[in-house]
Design a protein around this motif. Structure first.
Motif, PDB file in Angstrom:
ATOM      1  N   ALA A 129     -38.190  20.087  17.417  1.00 22.54           N
ATOM      2  CA  ALA A 129     -38.302  19.246  16.227  1.00 22.54           C
ATOM      3  C   ALA A 129     -37.590  17.918  16.454  1.00 22.54           C
ATOM      4  CB  ALA A 129     -37.700  19.973  15.030  1.00 22.54           C
ATOM      5  N   PHE A 130     -36.400  18.030  17.048  1.00 19.74           N
ATOM      6  CA  PHE A 130     -35.613  16.829  17.313  1.00 19.74           C
ATOM      7  C   PHE A 130     -36.368  15.887  18.245  1.00 19.74           C
ATOM      8  CE2 PHE A 130     -32.581  14.513  19.908  1.00 19.74           C
ATOM      9  CZ  PHE A 130     -31.739  13.973  18.957  1.00 19.74           C
ATOM     10  N   ALA A 135     -39.150  10.919  19.263  1.00 26.25           N
ATOM     11  CA  ALA A 135     -40.052  10.453  20.321  1.00 26.25           C
ATOM     12  C   ALA A 135     -40.352   8.969  20.188  1.00 26.25           C
ATOM     13  CB  ALA A 135     -41.343  11.265  20.282  1.00 26.25           C
ATOM     14  N   VAL A 136     -40.734   8.558  18.991  1.00 26.63           N
ATOM     15  CA  VAL A 136     -41.120   7.167  18.777  1.00 26.63           C
ATOM     16  C   VAL A 136     -39.925   6.241  18.995  1.00 26.63           C
ATOM     17  CG1 VAL A 136     -42.109   5.555  17.137  1.00 26.63           C
ATOM     18  CG2 VAL A 136     -42.818   7.962  17.111  1.00 26.63           C
ATOM     19  N   MET A 137     -38.812   6.681  18.415  1.00 26.97           N
ATOM     20  CA  MET A 137     -37.623   5.848  18.534  1.00 26.97           C
ATOM     21  C   MET A 137     -37.185   5.696  20.003  1.00 26.97           C
ATOM     22  SD  MET A 137     -34.163   5.823  16.292  1.00 26.97           S
ATOM     23  CE  MET A 137     -33.905   7.489  16.274  1.00 26.97           C
ATOM     24  N   ASN A 138     -37.232   6.823  20.729  1.00 28.93           N
ATOM     25  CA  ASN A 138     -36.821   6.783  22.133  1.00 28.93           C
ATOM     26  C   ASN A 138     -37.690   5.843  22.955  1.00 28.93           C
ATOM     27  OD1 ASN A 138     -34.562   8.285  22.154  1.00 28.93           O
ATOM     28  ND2 ASN A 138     -35.576  10.211  22.726  1.00 28.93           N
ATOM     29  N   GLU A 147     -30.403   3.561  26.498  1.00 27.16           N
ATOM     30  CA  GLU A 147     -30.484   4.995  26.793  1.00 27.16           C
ATOM     31  C   GLU A 147     -31.220   5.715  25.668  1.00 27.16           C
ATOM     32  OE1 GLU A 147     -28.164   7.228  29.015  1.00 27.16           O
ATOM     33  OE2 GLU A 147     -28.642   5.558  30.334  1.00 27.16           O
ATOM     34  N   PRO A 148     -32.118   6.656  25.995  1.00 23.92           N
ATOM     35  CA  PRO A 148     -32.759   7.407  24.919  1.00 23.92           C
ATOM     36  C   PRO A 148     -31.755   8.360  24.269  1.00 23.92           C
ATOM     37  CG  PRO A 148     -33.430   8.257  27.043  1.00 23.92           C
ATOM     38  CD  PRO A 148     -32.585   7.046  27.314  1.00 23.92           C
ATOM     39  N   ILE A 149     -32.039   8.720  23.041  1.00 24.00           N
ATOM     40  CA  ILE A 149     -31.169   9.667  22.343  1.00 24.00           C
ATOM     41  C   ILE A 149     -31.522  11.075  22.815  1.00 24.00           C
ATOM     42  CG2 ILE A 149     -30.460  10.583  20.102  1.00 24.00           C
ATOM     43  CD1 ILE A 149     -31.532   7.979  18.897  1.00 24.00           C
ATOM     44  N   THR A 150     -30.509  11.855  23.167  1.00 20.91           N
ATOM     45  CA  THR A 150     -30.804  13.219  23.599  1.00 20.91           C
ATOM     46  C   THR A 150     -30.184  14.204  22.636  1.00 20.91           C
ATOM     47  OG1 THR A 150     -28.894  13.050  25.026  1.00 20.91           O
ATOM     48  CG2 THR A 150     -31.033  12.774  26.067  1.00 20.91           C
ATOM     49  N   TYR A 151     -30.739  15.420  22.720  1.00 19.47           N
ATOM     50  CA  TYR A 151     -30.269  16.490  21.838  1.00 19.47           C
ATOM     51  C   TYR A 151     -28.867  16.893  22.260  1.00 19.47           C
ATOM     52  CZ  TYR A 151     -30.395  20.973  19.409  1.00 19.47           C
ATOM     53  OH  TYR A 151     -30.133  22.038  18.603  1.00 19.47           O
ATOM     54  N   THR A 152     -27.936  16.931  21.323  1.00 19.24           N
ATOM     55  CA  THR A 152     -26.561  17.262  21.706  1.00 19.24           C
ATOM     56  C   THR A 152     -26.068  18.513  21.011  1.00 19.24           C
ATOM     57  OG1 THR A 152     -25.852  15.721  20.016  1.00 19.24           O
ATOM     58  CG2 THR A 152     -25.797  14.949  22.298  1.00 19.24           C
TER      59      THR A 152
END
Ligand SMILES: Nc1ncnc2c1ncn2[C@@H]1O[C@H](COP(=O)(O)OP(=O)(O)OP(=O)(O)O)[C@@H](O)[C@H]1O
Ligand SMILES: [Mg+2]
Lengths: 368, 279
Positions: A129-130, A135-138, A147-152
């Protein structure tokens, strides 16, 4: 018939020879010996598993009672009869908050195993879901050079397993890349062998903890000005350094003890030095090299858990440690689940190596 | 100048207890194009002699001269069929032969080399097994691969250490003919080690016995003066053949008996009486 032959060959090669009675039962008319074999090789091991579970169940029950009695007596001494009765009732009702904390029973472990799998499903769904959400924002961020945002979020148990596998393979590859070439060089030269022997003998028995600290000292400084994942680097290098010695020693031994007949062939054919190494010496020492690699992989897996635990790098080791410190009611059973998973993966890794080892090895007398 | 010459060659294997003197005062001359056979008892030092000639080991004293030059190393000019086959177990039959051919003819194209391999594997009738590994072959098949490997290198001199020992009589006969064929084609030189006197007489120009070791020396030579090509079936009635065969066997039996009588150690026998199972 042909099918059963290949099937047998594969199970044999995999070291799963113990499955043969089953394949024999299903791939043809069962003979009397097949049935006896089936009893011997399948039923008896199954009985031993049942026995194991029984002892475990009994042991955990005894420990449970001991812990429960202790709790009740403590309440009695501290707060009087009423509190003691309350606790007794609470324990009997199965209420989670007042269960004694001790060795979990097999069924508790099984429940925890299922919980962990459920947990994994939830986290995976969460991750997906994250990913969709970002996806679009990255894409924009990457386009803008950020840097793309990753799941943390918290990794699931299954994620931990894969992290551990990744670390162990990285460490194993490092060991392979270092130990095999050095082993070959040392094996080829008696002078080098005797001059490096002290080094090998001294470093071989050093404990994984010390390697970890040494690697930590070096990597910490080296990665000062980069933001790479130093925990992973530290743990895989330590694993590699701990486990490479078996391969180094075995390779050197294999290379230095090539059968004299093969060396004579190389001489009579007048192979050049390179040809001699690659066409005669290396192939003939492959069985020993793979024996070393097999030991290396199992050592790597064994020390990995300890190293992850100490280095706080993600993986099964830190999973075990976190659960231990967590102290939740099902932590103990999760630790036991991890224990079984570690054991089973170790066993499978060993089988894979055994298969490869059997494929490359040949009998010393075969060509003679 | 002799093609191959051994002058007063002695060989001692050094070990902790001083060493065993295997060969002493070996003098042997082989002319170009000759076929010489050496017969001897097991353990007398035949393989040692072969290794001295092909350059795998060096004499303790004396000289081995090949075309007038001292032998210091192995050479493609001298092809060897090892007694224990020495095939590389991780290579197939074809690959074992290919490896040798490639070294012998480094300039040839791959196709040409493959063709040579095929020819020689067919010569020892192993074409169906060309892709098998040594472990899948019988002892005799392995021995034939070793023969193919040595002959495929097309050496000037062929050194054979009991090359046909593990074969049945029929296959043995065929391979003897193949070896003779290759030997006579380009007038090669051959040295054959054998324990079969008949094989020696059928194939060689000269037979030289090696006396039993330690300190083995060569005995008197027997010249086999029979027209080539020799015919196995009529050989049995040939006078020269019969005469030589008897002479050689008599000689070998004599030195065999001598060896027995040389040993004058007496053994004390334990006192043993049959046990009665009834009592
Ligand atoms: N590398 C070695 N080191 C020490 N002694 C050796 C070595 N090779 C052979 N010998 C000894 O030399 C003697 C002769 O051995 P060799 O192999 O030459 O005999 P052979 O005539 O070829 O025997 P066979 O007919 O059984 O092949 C034997 O007594 C053996 O023990
Ligand atoms: Mg020999």
């Amino acid at each position: 018939m042909k099918q059963s032959i290949t099937l047998n060959k594969i199970t044999q090669l995999m070291g799963f020879g113990f499955l043969k009675p089953i394949t024999a039962l299903f791939t043809g008319k069962p003979q009397k010996e097949d049935i006896v074999n089936f009893l011997k090789k399948i039923i008896v091991p199954l009985l031993s598993i049942l026995l194991f579970l029984g002892v475990w169940q009994g042991g955990s029950k005894a420990l449970f009672n001991k812990e429960a009695n202790f709790k009740i007596e403590k309440a009695l001494a501290d707060q009087g009869q009423a509190a003691a009765d309350e606790i007794r009732a609470c324990i009997a009702s199965g209420e989670i908050s007042c269960q004694p904390n001790t060795l979990p029973s097999p069924s508790q472990v099984w429940t925890s195993f299922k919980t962990l799998l459920e947990d994994h499903k939830v986290i995976s769904a969460d991750k997906l879901a994250f990913k969709e959400k970002t996806a679009v924002m990255n894409e924009k961020r990457i386009a803008a050079g950020k840097e793309p945002i990753t799941y943390t979020g918290r990794p699931s148990f299954v994620d931990q397993i894969f992290t551990s596998l990744k670390t162990v393979f990285a460490g194993f590859l490092l060991a392979l890349v270092i130990a095999v070439p050095i082993g070959v060089v040392i094996g080829l030269s008696t002078t080098l062998r005797s001059s490096f022997n002290w080094l090998i003998q001294i470093f071989k028995p050093v404990s994984p903890v010390v390697w970890l600290l040494l690697v930590f000292m070096i990597v910490k400084t080296l990665t000062k000005d980069s933001n790479s994942d130093s925990a992973f680097i530290i743990s895989f290098i330590s694993v590699g350094l701990c486990s490479m010695w078996a391969t180094l020693v075995n390779t050197a031994m294999g290379v230095s003890s090539v059968d004299k007949d093969y060396i004579n062939v190389a001489k009579v054919l007048k192979l050049g030095p390179m040809q001699k190494v690659f066409k005669v010496i290396l192939p003939s020492s492959l069985p020993l090299i793979f024996t070393g690699l097999r030991i290396t992989l199992s050592v790597a897996w064994m020390v990995l858990i300890a190293i992850e635990l100490l280095a706080q790098s993600p993986g099964l080791g830190s999973f075990v440690w976190e659960e231990f410190q967590n102290g939740a009611i099902d932590s103990n059973s999760k630790i036991i689940v991890a224990m079984f998973i570690i054991g089973i993966i170790g066993f499978l890794l060993d089988r894979i190596m055994l298969t490869i080892q059997n494929m490359v090895s040949f009998n010393k007398n075969e060509g003679v | 100048m002799a093609y191959l010459e051994l002058k007063n060659v002695c060989k001692t294997y050094e070990d902790a207890s001083g060493g065993t003197k295997v060969l002493s005062n070996i003098n042997l001359t082989i002319e170009e194009g000759e076929f010489v056979a050496i017969v001897g008892f097991t353990g007398s030092g035949k393989t040692t002699l072969v290794n001295l000639i092909n350059g795998l080991i060096k004499p303790t004293s004396g000289e081995v001269l090949f075309k007038g030059e001292p032998v210091t190393d192995t050479s493609h000019e001298r092809g060897v069929i090892f007694q224990n086959y020495s095939l590389l177990p991780w290579l197939t039959v074809g690959q074992n032969v290919y490896m040798a051919v490639k070294e012998a003819f480094p300039k040839e194209s791959k196709e040409k080399l493959q063709a040579i391999v095929k020819d020689y594997v067919a010569m020892v009738s192993l074409s169906p097994a060309i892709n098998k590994r040594p472990k899948e072959l019988s002892g005799g098949m392995r021995q034939r691969v070793a023969v193919a490997r040595a002959l495929a290198m097309n050496p000037e001199m062929i050194i054979m250490d009991e090359p046909l020992g593990a074969l049945d009589a029929l296959t043995r006969g065929n391979l003897q003919d193949e070896i003779l064929n290759i030997w006579s084609k380009d007038k090669r030189t051959a040295l054959l080690i054998t324990n079969d006197v008949d094989e020696g007489i059928y194939m060689a120009d000269r037979i030289i016995p090696l006396k039993p070791g330690p300190n083995a020396t060569l005995g008197p030579e027997f010249i086999i003066d029979i027209e080539r090509p020799r015919d196995k079936t009529s050989l049995n009635d040939n006078e020269t053949y019969k005469k030589n065969r008897n002479a050689i066997i008599e000689y070998l039996m004599d030195i065999g008996n001598e060896r027995k009588s040389v040993s004058n150690e007496t053994y004390e026998l334990p006192e043993i009486s049959p046990k009665s199972f009834v009592a």
